[in-house]
Scaffold this active site. Structure first.
Site, mmCIF file in Angstrom:
data_model
loop_
_atom_site.group_PDB
_atom_site.id
_atom_site.type_symbol
_atom_site.label_atom_id
_atom_site.label_comp_id
_atom_site.label_asym_id
_atom_site.label_seq_id
_atom_site.Cartn_x
_atom_site.Cartn_y
_atom_site.Cartn_z
ATOM 1 N N THR A 133 69.171 40.357 24.050
ATOM 2 C CA THR A 133 70.262 41.323 23.874
ATOM 3 C C THR A 133 71.532 40.859 24.585
ATOM 4 O O THR A 133 72.612 40.787 23.991
ATOM 5 C CB THR A 133 69.824 42.695 24.435
ATOM 6 O OG1 THR A 133 68.597 43.063 23.816
ATOM 7 C CG2 THR A 133 70.875 43.757 24.171
ATOM 8 N N VAL A 134 71.416 40.530 25.865
ATOM 9 C CA VAL A 134 72.610 40.206 26.650
ATOM 10 C C VAL A 134 73.131 38.809 26.299
ATOM 11 O O VAL A 134 74.342 38.618 26.062
ATOM 12 C CB VAL A 134 72.314 40.299 28.169
ATOM 13 C CG1 VAL A 134 73.590 40.043 28.961
ATOM 14 C CG2 VAL A 134 71.722 41.640 28.524
ATOM 15 N N GLU B 31 78.005 41.476 38.025
ATOM 16 C CA GLU B 31 78.549 42.758 37.562
ATOM 17 C C GLU B 31 77.629 43.455 36.563
ATOM 18 O O GLU B 31 77.438 44.678 36.606
ATOM 19 C CB GLU B 31 79.926 42.528 36.909
ATOM 20 C CG GLU B 31 80.653 43.788 36.515
ATOM 21 C CD GLU B 31 81.058 44.622 37.724
ATOM 22 O OE1 GLU B 31 80.407 45.653 37.954
ATOM 23 O OE2 GLU B 31 82.006 44.257 38.437
ATOM 24 N N VAL C 84 74.471 46.017 37.497
ATOM 25 C CA VAL C 84 74.555 47.408 37.955
ATOM 26 C C VAL C 84 75.407 48.223 36.986
ATOM 27 O O VAL C 84 76.589 47.927 36.791
ATOM 28 C CB VAL C 84 75.161 47.498 39.374
ATOM 29 C CG1 VAL C 84 75.205 48.949 39.833
ATOM 30 C CG2 VAL C 84 74.365 46.655 40.359
ATOM 31 N N ASP D 222 64.025 50.396 38.376
ATOM 32 C CA ASP D 222 65.229 49.709 37.883
ATOM 33 C C ASP D 222 66.490 50.315 38.520
ATOM 34 O O ASP D 222 67.364 49.596 39.008
ATOM 35 C CB ASP D 222 65.258 49.850 36.349
ATOM 36 C CG ASP D 222 66.586 49.488 35.750
ATOM 37 O OD1 ASP D 222 66.823 48.294 35.530
ATOM 38 O OD2 ASP D 222 67.403 50.402 35.506
ATOM 39 N N LYS E 189 69.348 48.765 41.416
ATOM 40 C CA LYS E 189 70.824 48.824 41.324
ATOM 41 C C LYS E 189 71.415 49.499 42.561
ATOM 42 O O LYS E 189 72.413 49.032 43.117
ATOM 43 C CB LYS E 189 71.217 49.590 40.058
ATOM 44 C CG LYS E 189 70.766 48.888 38.783
ATOM 45 C CD LYS E 189 70.901 49.800 37.567
ATOM 46 C CE LYS E 189 70.342 49.126 36.323
ATOM 47 N NZ LYS E 189 70.222 50.035 35.187
ATOM 48 N N GLY F 90 73.033 47.711 26.743
ATOM 49 C CA GLY F 90 73.383 47.350 25.373
ATOM 50 C C GLY F 90 74.131 46.028 25.320
ATOM 51 O O GLY F 90 74.695 45.574 26.319
#
Ligand SMILES: NC(=O)c1ccc[n+]([C@@H]2O[C@H](COP(=O)([O-])OP(=O)(O)OC[C@H]3O[C@@H](n4cnc5c(N)ncnc54)[C@H](OP(=O)(O)O)[C@@H]3O)[C@@H](O)[C@H]2O)c1
Length: 437
Positions: A20-21, A137, A140, A209, A213, A310
């Protein structure tokens, strides 16, 4: 040939992870070639990529990039200045490749909160020793630029408190339970079918999770070493639809809320279900959206809201870090040099707060008085009390809701333990902290 990153000419990127990323990052770099070059002061060029399966169809043209099966080899390539780690996992390939890149003085941009929550201190020390940037970045609150806000925009403040709803899946589950009146188990299953849950759902619903963060934000906010092991963690699995509805009637919504603050008793880090006023920005937060609230002595309160996950939002955060590196901008990984970060003393208990108590009492004379006595003896005073006679309750059992004035968590636990001895409770009482936001 030296593999130390060049400070001029094209910035050469190696991307490990094409999910996804990773694919999100590839797409933006391919689409925005000129804008990114103008903003970074030099072209951004992907030279090599890595993933597990070279045959997978990945919704992007990767034919121009070298393929590395082993992410560690990708990290070590001479034609990679910035290693982008978007594979995930806090051991194995992600850790090995990140260490390999940093050891060679190559910059690293990662979205991996688990890796940093577990190894952030050692990785930051390594990066600062070799002069590499280590930026995170995207790790989180997804697309919300909260790391930049804390390390840069708010650098002149003494940070008083950091709060956040930072797991979109949990917020989706809680808000869907409320809007549809459905129990936890049903909505959990819906979330699983929609693909919202991690392969190990406990990472989401167990608060892990989001706890990762919070530990990263706390390190920056309070100048302390990342101490995920000291985060008080409680997931949303025990939040009932009854409590969601009854809290709503009293003007509160239930959120999985992270709170970090430095107190006279030490560093408090909590990721637990809390009641927040329904009308507050946190109370209003719907669905998978994230919100981070930062409080500084000079600036007051800042609220940041946006997509926490996302393809686009996370890639946006990765590119922000890459552009900073292209511009030659450097800063310590956690805002101050890693060797100067303090070893935090964990506060043994949370700051006093009002509590929401729900209990089912037998229909016996004096039942309520007995409960009130337990609270009084524990030094807890009552702010609001409401009795609800449910039509389906057996033998006239009554639900009693109490909102206390501020009370120490230990006093609340003590009072709850004393309730059992009264013999008037039909089931175990529920206590949920009310966070003043
Ligand atoms: N998804 C989000 O919205 C989001 C938001 C914030 C942060 N993050 C973080 O970003 C990271 C990536 O998340 P994602 O959602 O993009 O994951 P993903 O869709 O599961 O993709 C992971 C990618 O890493 C590759 N990979 C895994 N192990 C590997 C290994 N040992 N060697 C080489 N490649 C390997 C996989 O290869 P194959 O494709 O061949 O299996 C896949 O391409 C994680 O740390 C996650 O916590 C994600």
């Amino acid at each position: 040939m030296s593999s130390t990153p060049s400070e001029t000419g094209p910035l050469r990127l190696g991307i490990a992870g094409l999910g996804t990323v990773g694919i999100g990052v590839v797409k933006i770099i391919q689409r925005e070639v000129e804008t990114l070059a103008a903003r970074g002061g030099r072209p951004l060029v992907i030279t090599a990529v890595s993933a597990r399966d070279p045959k997978k169809n990945r919704d992007a043209d990767l034919s121009g990039y070298a393929w590395e099966t082993d992410p560690v080899q990708l990290a070590k390539r001479d034609d990679v200045d910035v290693f982008i780690e978007v594979m995930g996992g806090h051991e194995g390939a992600a850790k090995d490749a990140t260490e390999a890149a940093l050891a060679l003085g190559k910059h690293v941009v990662t979205a991996n909160k688990a890796l940093l929550a577990h190894h952030g201190q050692a990785l930051a020390e390594l990066a600062e020793k070799t002069g590499a940037a280590l930026r995170f970045e995207a790790a989180v609150a997804g697309g919300i630029p909260v790391i930049k806000a804390l390390t840069e925009g708010l650098a002149g403040n003494r940070i008083k408190r950091v709060m956040g709803v930072m797991n979109g899946t949990c917020n989706y589950i809680l808000t869907r339970m409320q809007s549809a009146g459905l129990p936890y188990e049903t909505v959990f299953e819906e979330a699983r079918q929609l693909g919202y849950l991690e392969a190990d759902p406990n990472l989401d619903v167990g608060g892990i999770d989001a706890g990762h963060k919070l530990s990263l934000l706390a390190a920056i906010a309070f100048g302390t070493r990342v101490s995920f092991d000291k985060v008080e963690l409680e997931g949303i699995g025990n939040v009932s639809i009854d409590d969601i509805n009854l809290a709503d009637d009293m003007g509160y919504h239930i959120k999985l809320l992270g709170v970090a603050q430095m107190t006279g008793r030490g560093l408090e880090q909590r990721m637990t279900p809390c009641l927040v006023p329904a009308e507050s920005p946190l109370g209003q937060l719907q669905g998978g959206t994230n919100m981070v609230v930062l409080e500084g002595d000079a600036v007051g309160q800042i609220v940041m809201r946006g997509a926490g996950a996302g393809e686009g939002p996370t890639a946006s955060a990765v590119l922000g870090d890459v552009i900073d590196i292209a511009r030659g901008y450097r800063r310590p990984v956690f805002g101050i040099p890693a060797t100067q970060l303090a070893d935090p003393v964990a506060a043994r208990s949370a700051t006093p707060a009002p509590y929401y108590l729900r209990m089912r009492l037998q229909d016996k004379p004096g039942a309520l008085a007995k409960v009130a006595t337990c609270l009084g003896e524990a030094g807890i005073s009552i702010d609001q009390m409401r009795q609800i006679n449910q039509p389906d309750a057996d033998d006239g059992d009554a639900i009693v809701l109490i909102v206390t004035h501020k009370a120490a968590p230990a006093d609340v636990s003590h009072a709850l333990s004393q309730f059992n001895a009264t013999g008037v409770l039909v089931e175990n009482p529920v206590a949920i902290r009310i966070e003043e936001v």
